[in-house]
Design an enzyme around this catalytic site. Sequence first.
Site, PDB file in Angstrom:
ATOM      1  N   ASP A 268     -10.338   0.310  -7.263  1.00 26.82           N
ATOM      2  CA  ASP A 268      -8.929   0.691  -7.209  1.00 26.82           C
ATOM      3  C   ASP A 268      -8.400   1.104  -8.578  1.00 26.82           C
ATOM      4  O   ASP A 268      -8.963   0.746  -9.614  1.00 26.82           O
ATOM      5  CB  ASP A 268      -8.074  -0.485  -6.708  1.00 26.82           C
ATOM      6  N   ASP A 269      -7.282   1.828  -8.545  1.00 26.63           N
ATOM      7  CA  ASP A 269      -6.411   2.101  -9.700  1.00 26.63           C
ATOM      8  C   ASP A 269      -6.894   3.218 -10.625  1.00 26.63           C
ATOM      9  O   ASP A 269      -6.207   3.553 -11.581  1.00 26.63           O
ATOM     10  CB  ASP A 269      -6.167   0.849 -10.544  1.00 26.63           C
ATOM     11  N   HIS A 319      -4.603   5.575  -3.012  1.00 20.96           N
ATOM     12  CA  HIS A 319      -4.000   4.300  -3.428  1.00 20.96           C
ATOM     13  C   HIS A 319      -2.539   4.503  -3.816  1.00 20.96           C
ATOM     14  O   HIS A 319      -1.991   3.734  -4.615  1.00 20.96           O
ATOM     15  CB  HIS A 319      -4.806   3.721  -4.596  1.00 20.96           C
ATOM     16  N   HIS A 323       1.342   3.383  -7.505  1.00 19.90           N
ATOM     17  CA  HIS A 323       1.035   1.960  -7.299  1.00 19.90           C
ATOM     18  C   HIS A 323       2.292   1.137  -7.005  1.00 19.90           C
ATOM     19  O   HIS A 323       2.521   0.061  -7.578  1.00 19.90           O
ATOM     20  CB  HIS A 323       0.301   1.377  -8.512  1.00 19.90           C
ATOM     21  N   HIS A 413     -12.033  -2.934  -9.722  1.00 16.97           N
ATOM     22  CA  HIS A 413     -11.121  -1.967 -10.344  1.00 16.97           C
ATOM     23  C   HIS A 413     -11.856  -1.217 -11.450  1.00 16.97           C
ATOM     24  O   HIS A 413     -12.410  -1.855 -12.356  1.00 16.97           O
ATOM     25  CB  HIS A 413      -9.888  -2.675 -10.924  1.00 16.97           C
TER      26      HIS A 413
END
Length: 459
Positions: A268-269, A319, A323, A413
Amino acid sequence: MIRRLPFKRIKWPGWVVLILLGVFIIIGIGKWTGDSSEEVVKQKDEKEVSSIEVEQDTENTDRYTMLINTPVIENSLLKKSIHEWITKQKESFLSEVKSQKDVLGASNRAHLSIQVNVKKGAKDTTSLIFNSYKLVDSIYGENHVKTFTIDSSHNILQLTDILTTSEKTLDEVRSNIKRQLKKDDMVKNNLIDKKVNEALKDPNSWNWLVNQSALTLYLEKSNITEGETGTLEVEVPLKEKISTVQEKKDNDEKVLKPGEKYVAITFDDGPSVQVTPRVLKILKQHDAKATFFMLGSQVEKYPSIAARVANSGHEIGNHTDHHMDLTKIGESRMVQEVQKSNQKILEATGQSPTLIRPPYGAINPNVEKVARNNGSSLILWSVDSQDWKSKNTEAINQLVQKEVVSGSIILLHDVHPTTADALPKLLTTLEEEGYHFLTVSQLLSMQEKYTAGTYYGKT
């Protein structure tokens, strides 16, 4: 009475002449038939190509003329991409006209012409080749080329969608192009190696068209030389197999076997300029495919890294753009967060995400509705490595080892260096325990086919 055929009276040299004449007639008929068949095929191809209609827009003023041909396209993304490129050409032209307004007039007008050629390519592909010619207070005009290669539904294709590429193949193509450039008398003396390398770095940024035997590349001289403008056309023979998009997808699919142990590694991210390239290198060493849930804002910063993820055969999910906790914002803002990220990912990678991982795993009925309307599945996780919290390689490995089972979706991540540090040991240990690595979509497909397991938030 039996009439003697006149052939009987022909002596042997005459027979030879008649035989040769017959052969020539047969060859001629065959050639005529073949030419006719080729002409029919050619006419068919031209008919298919000409099915894309073109609209012409003209503008005449005291200082300039513009003639712009635009194909009529229903696909919204392709239409938008074409519009953005044409708009950029027009704005650049009008800016130059404005700067030269004192010298331009009825007897000395500037000109902009944008033409589009439509060519059939390999398999079921079509290439739209835009040629822009700009002349502003100069003896010599500037030529620029932009290509869009599309499938039968007018979806934009990346080169890696239809060419079975590997780094070795791409390096061979790059080397071939460089050799040709260094032999070209028009540019060889002004080539800048650093600029050439940068221009050829990302194949999905190239202007190209491809048929069954060759790749044609259009290079902007300003991107590879010092002080030159215009476009170069370079043709590279291809040894690689040209695939349809579906053939390539089929070739990339793993053979899944019931009873084996599978997990999905997710990140993620990202993408991150410091960590994502390290993660890609480690995954490649283990022949592992993963799913990267990217932030649109990060993709916008590092589009080339996002493209590298896609080119390496990994799956890309959405995603959101910034965020944000989707359960704490209104529905219109929620839609914006999802769609903006989708668009940025598609433009950078050529992949249109069908998976959404909501930040913080926060879901409510509105989030489910937005995902459903977007044609996407909501994907959470079953193993949280807490790499974001511990930032400790040993802790990351211990936690995953404790929680992992076959069918797990593991959350990591690709923005923390310690995650990249922990990844080699994590993958090695899982391999030793008999696990295989799949993308999330592959894992869900496996579960749907062979089990009645949880779908981790699939809507």
